[in-house]
Design a protein around this motif. Structure first.
Motif, PDB file in Angstrom:
ATOM      1  N   CYS A  95       0.858  -1.178   0.000  1.00 11.21           N
ATOM      2  CA  CYS A  95       0.000   0.000   0.000  1.00 11.21           C
ATOM      3  C   CYS A  95       0.893   1.226   0.000  1.00 11.21           C
ATOM      4  O   CYS A  95       1.661   1.440   0.950  1.00 11.21           O
ATOM      5  N   LYS A 116      -6.873   0.790  -2.430  1.00 14.30           N
ATOM      6  CA  LYS A 116      -6.884   1.484  -1.141  1.00 14.30           C
ATOM      7  C   LYS A 116      -5.508   2.042  -0.796  1.00 14.30           C
ATOM      8  O   LYS A 116      -4.998   1.875   0.305  1.00 14.30           O
ATOM      9  N   ARG A 139      -4.746   0.374   7.322  1.00 16.96           N
ATOM     10  CA  ARG A 139      -4.067  -0.582   6.446  1.00 16.96           C
ATOM     11  C   ARG A 139      -3.289  -1.617   7.266  1.00 16.96           C
ATOM     12  O   ARG A 139      -3.240  -2.793   6.911  1.00 16.96           O
ATOM     13  N   ARG A 144      -1.224  -5.130   5.964  1.00 14.11           N
ATOM     14  CA  ARG A 144      -0.588  -4.706   4.728  1.00 14.11           C
ATOM     15  C   ARG A 144       0.754  -4.050   5.006  1.00 14.11           C
ATOM     16  O   ARG A 144       1.060  -3.661   6.136  1.00 14.11           O
TER      17      ARG A 144
END
Length: 236
Positions: A95, A116, A139, A144
């Motif tokens: 991410c 995202k 997140r 992530r």
């Protein structure tokens, strides 16, 4: 020969990118987020193949024992466009923290929303930092790997670094290790221009910095580890 190879790579890079972005949109955008992650991984690996076949540039990963598999904060050296999306090929669920201006790009912005990614308004100051921390916490709850370039922008290989406060804010507020990532990508994929120079691009994952350090000590440790390791790769 290098010029011809670079021109061929530029054509194939954009062709591959357009084919993936347009060709996958109708399937990926309505699908679960994991499909988007998989598409980005396929796209990044395709670019790595093009670099090797067309430009005689090998991409090597070092420090695999330090590569995170769950929630973690990655702080990679940022020298060129490639060292951003290369992480899609290596991380299980990357991410990125990205600037708001990129959201004007068609297809790219749609996939960023679907994946995202964390979008930051660099003019937002304290409000932007609070949003960054909040989004990163969400997140991390999804296990992530949040990736933020400490310098905020691309820096030429060997140039004096300028580390920004965003990474320190995340380190202070979120109880996860920070993984520095050194690279020499800018030597072979320069910040400006289309020339791609043969050789070896290395991404070296360094020993993570554990939570608990004071801000100044953390920033000094991060910069020293990242810059020392990156400078050692410049001759490759």
């Amino acid at each position: 020969m290098t010029t011809l190879r670079s021109l061929a790579f530029a054509f194939l890079f954009y062709l591959w990118s357009v084919l993936v972005a347009v060709g996958c949109a109708i399937v990926v955008l309505p699908a679960p987020r994991s499909w988007c992650t998989g598409m980005m991984r396929m796209w990044a690996k395709g670019i790595i193949v093009l670099l090797r076949v067309v430009c005689d540039i090998k991409v090597e990963v070092r420090g695999r024992q330090h590569m995170p598999t769950g929630a973690a904060l990655l702080a990679p050296k940022h020298q060129c466009m490639f060292d951003v999306f290369a992480q899609f090929a290596f991380m299980p669920d990357a991410c990125f923290v990205m600037k708001k201006e990129l959201m004007w790009i068609p297809f790219f912005s749609w996939y960023a929303i679907k994946a995202k990614m964390i979008v930051v308004d660099r003019e937002g100051h304290s409000a932007a930092l609070r949003k960054l921390v909040k989004d990163a916490q969400e997140r991390f709850a999804e296990h992530r790997q949040v990736i933020i370039a400490p310098e905020g922008t691309r820096t030429a290989p060997g140039a004096a670094p300028d580390y920004k406060p965003g990474i320190a804010a995340l380190y202070r507020e979120i109880d996860v290790p920070v993984h520095p990532v050194a690279t020499n990508a800018g030597v072979h994929w320069p910040k400006h221009g289309f020339t791609r120079k043969p050789g070896t691009i290395v991404f070296e994952y360094l020993e993570p910095i554990q939570p608990g350090l004071k801000r100044a000590e953390f920033m000094r440790t991060l910069q020293e580890r990242t810059e020392t390791a990156s400078n050692a790769l410049l001759e490759l």
